[in-house]
Enzyme design. Structure first.
Site, mmCIF file in Angstrom:
data_model
loop_
_atom_site.group_PDB
_atom_site.id
_atom_site.type_symbol
_atom_site.label_atom_id
_atom_site.label_comp_id
_atom_site.label_asym_id
_atom_site.label_seq_id
_atom_site.Cartn_x
_atom_site.Cartn_y
_atom_site.Cartn_z
ATOM 1 N N GLU A 16 0.849 -1.214 0.000
ATOM 2 C CA GLU A 16 0.000 0.000 0.000
ATOM 3 C C GLU A 16 0.875 1.250 0.000
ATOM 4 O OE1 GLU A 16 -2.700 -0.974 -0.849
ATOM 5 O OE2 GLU A 16 -2.698 -3.003 -0.048
ATOM 6 N N TYR A 28 -1.252 -7.759 -11.292
ATOM 7 C CA TYR A 28 -0.206 -7.713 -10.270
ATOM 8 C C TYR A 28 1.022 -8.508 -10.724
ATOM 9 C CZ TYR A 28 -3.941 -6.279 -7.006
ATOM 10 O OH TYR A 28 -4.964 -5.627 -6.377
HETATM 11 ZN ZN LIG Z 1 -2.364 -2.740 -5.005
#
Ligand SMILES: [Zn+2]
Length: 603
Positions: A298, A385
């Site tokens: 994050e 990702y």
């Molecule tokens: Zn992320």
């Protein structure tokens, strides 16, 4: 009118919203929200203007200067996009601002909880901000905002924004959305927030509840319920070290504060990178260094995602691939190469598994898929990702780390506070790394399906050892205790993921008898084991799965366990339906949608 984003009614020809002043009244008794939004456009405009809404009742739209009504209509809801709010701005005097009042009791972003304490929180990614207020809900739009939240005075509010004041309500400030009898009723308080930096709408976030805090660094405070705040403060004590590592790699941290909010167990993601205040599931608190990966992830979004934002959801890999890459670089600095390699190893497993999941719909194994008519929540996966990570790692291997680091820094400083698409990235790459297109098949990486041949499984001693032990176990050999005694959650997870689902039920039971994995305090390990055991056909773990699914709403766990139950047997399927019927209200609306789509797929 040309659509600029497959997930928004914004037409690309009229100006986008650049500022919004929100007045929001949260009614916990009816789980509803009454509000008004004063939208400021980036330029004066006349004629038609389209905004995104979902499950909002629009009460009025007016010109805030003349107070004249603005004609509007709301379309029938589209299952993915929600409803178009069509406004007709006067032809004679172009307007630069519009005041809209609205309410909702079924916002897909907002989750009200009543037990054990009243709590409400939002999760807007990727297209749910439109269910909180009418907006141009596309990441191509960036807006600054102010917000007045009127809440019960027994609670407090936090927001991914600067807290300006907590004070008593003032008569008539509730405006169109809320009469003074409600706004100024006894037992109400107003929390005032300001966000000076422009953000895409999906980063709009607040939470309301019994929230306390602890300072853990010069720019970091942990916010959480009183029962978990101290544990959370210990868990995240290393955050400042990670911020410094990030700054060294990617330039100054640009959001002033990096606070962490630990939400209730129903929070649907591991974490959400809301600027100034990251939202986290309590399942990441485990007294184990692996928990820091989520914070590192994050944090990395502060540069990649929040500073440079994907222009549409089709470019989502620009947010997540870069962030996964940056997360592992930060982990490498603070925890060492082996930890980073384990994370890469897990990513490699996930990538292969996700490609398998989409084997009937390979479009969604592309880095840049076509998302027309597709709900981003339905196809959310590890492709952006992990394939994104692999692409960037491939470039790093080609040009060398020092060159790639210089390139990344320049990329961030060039495009900060902008929303860009994949083509812009590729053009920038070619311009700054001349000849790269002759060394790497960029088109294959961006437009091709599956895993390109020059992707690479990571190599490290620990990762290889775990893989070997997992394959030995499949052939009947239990790992010696001395080999696993040092393992923490990440090692176990990788081991379990490498066993794959085709082990015998008796093997799963033997593994658990030896290592008590079904009782692990580490949620990741517990879920990985339960998924493996249930997929192997062990009914013995139905009760544990039920307990877990009624306790936690993190979507990754719901996806894995509901799918395992629904696929394993008729009995499992019936159980999955019963658990969902009983647990549904404990899940965020986005998670409800995900479970419903799993159950209908395996009906
Ligand atoms: Zn992320």
């Amino acid at each position: 009118m040309a659509p600029m984003d497959p997930h928004s009614y914004a037409d690309g020809e009229s100006p986008l919203t650049s500022r919004v002043a929100l007045i929001l009244y949260l009614d916990f008794a009816t789980c509803s929200l009454h509000g008004s939004a004063l939208l400021t456009l980036s330029a004066p405009h006349s004629g038609p203007l389209s905004l995104d809404t979902r499950s909002l009742t629009i009460h009025s739209a007016i010109d805030p200067t003349s107070l004249s009504p603005i004609p509007f209509s709301v379309s029938q809801p589209d299952p993915v996009l929600g409803s178009r709010l069509s406004l007709s701005l006067p032809a004679e005097t172009p307007l630069s601002s519009i005041l809209i009042s609205f309410s909702t009791s079924s916002s897909s972003a907002l989750h009200f909880l009543s037990s054990p304490f009243p709590y409400a929180y939002t999760q807007c990614h990727s297209i749910h901000a439109r269910s909180l207020f009418p907006c141009h809900d596309t990441p191509a739009a960036r807006l600054r905002f102010t917000a007045l939240l009127n809440i019960p005075s027994s609670l407090s509010a936090v927001m991914a924004a600067r807290h300006h004041a907590r004070r008593h309500p003032i008569p008539s400030e509730g405006g169109l959305s809320c009469p003074d009898s409600l706004w100024c009723a006894p037992g109400r308080i107003v929390e005032h927030f300001i966000m000076d930096q422009p953000i895409p709408p999906y980063l709009f976030a607040f939470a309301v509840g019994h929230i306390v805090s602890r300072d853990i660094g010069p720019r970091t405070r942990v916010y959480a319920g009183p029962d978990v705040v101290d544990e959370a403060a210990r868990e995240f004590a290393g955050t400042e070290e990670m911020i410094r590592a990030g700054e060294k790699l990617y330039g100054p941290y640009g959001w002033e504060r990096f606070d962490l909010l630990v939400l209730p167990m129903s929070f649907p993601y591991a974490g959400m990178e809301n600027p100034r205040m990251v939202f986290l599931t309590p399942t990441v608190i485990k007294g184990d260094p692996a928990g820091a990966h989520v914070v590192a992830h994050e944090l990395a979004h502060s540069w990649t995602g929040n500073l440079i934002t994907n222009k549409t959801n089709e470019d989502f890999w620009l947010n997540e691939g870069f962030t996964t890459y940056a997360e592992r670089r930060i982990v490498e600095v603070v925890q060492g190469e082996e930890r980073a390699a384990l994370s890469m190893g897990r990513g490699w497993r996930e990538l292969n598994r996700t490609v398998e999941r989409f084997r009937d719909n390979m479009e969604f194994t592309k880095l840049k898929p076509c998302m027309q008519g597709i709900d981003p929540d339905d196809v959310y996966s590890q492709i952006p990702y992990e394939k994104g990570f692999q692409f960037l790692w491939r470039i790093e291997r080609q040009v060398g780390r020092p060159v790639f680091d210089e390139f990344t820094k320049k990329y961030i400083s060039t495009f900060k506070f902008q929303s860009i698409d994949t083509e812009t990235f590729i053009d920038f790459l070619k311009a700054n790394v001349p000849g790269i297109e002759n060394q790497i098949d960029l088109r294959l990486w961006v437009e091709g399906i599956g895993i390109p041949p020059d992707a690479m499984e990571p190599v490290s001693a620990v990762y290889n050892k775990i893989k070997t032990l997992a394959s030995e176990f499949k052939y009947g050999q239990m790992s010696g205790d001395d080999e696993v005694v040092q393992w923490n959650g990440q090692e176990w997870q990788l081991y379990l993921e490498n066993l794959s689902s085709n082990i015998d039920p008796s093997q799963a039971l033997a593994l658990d008898a030896r290592y008590r994995l079904s009782e692990s305090r580490d949620w990741e390990v517990k879920v990985a084991f339960l998924e493996l055991a249930i997929s192997a056909g062990c009914k013995e773990y139905f009760a544990e799965a039920e307990r877990l699914l009624k306790q936690v709403g993190r979507m990754r766990y719901l996806r894995l366990l509901y799918t395992a139950l629904a696929k394993c047997s008729n009995e499992g399927k019936m159980l999955a339906h019963r658990i969902y019927a009983e647990a549904r209200n404990c899940y965020h609306p986005i998670a409800q949608g995900v479970v419903e789509s799993i159950l209908s797929k395996h009906a």
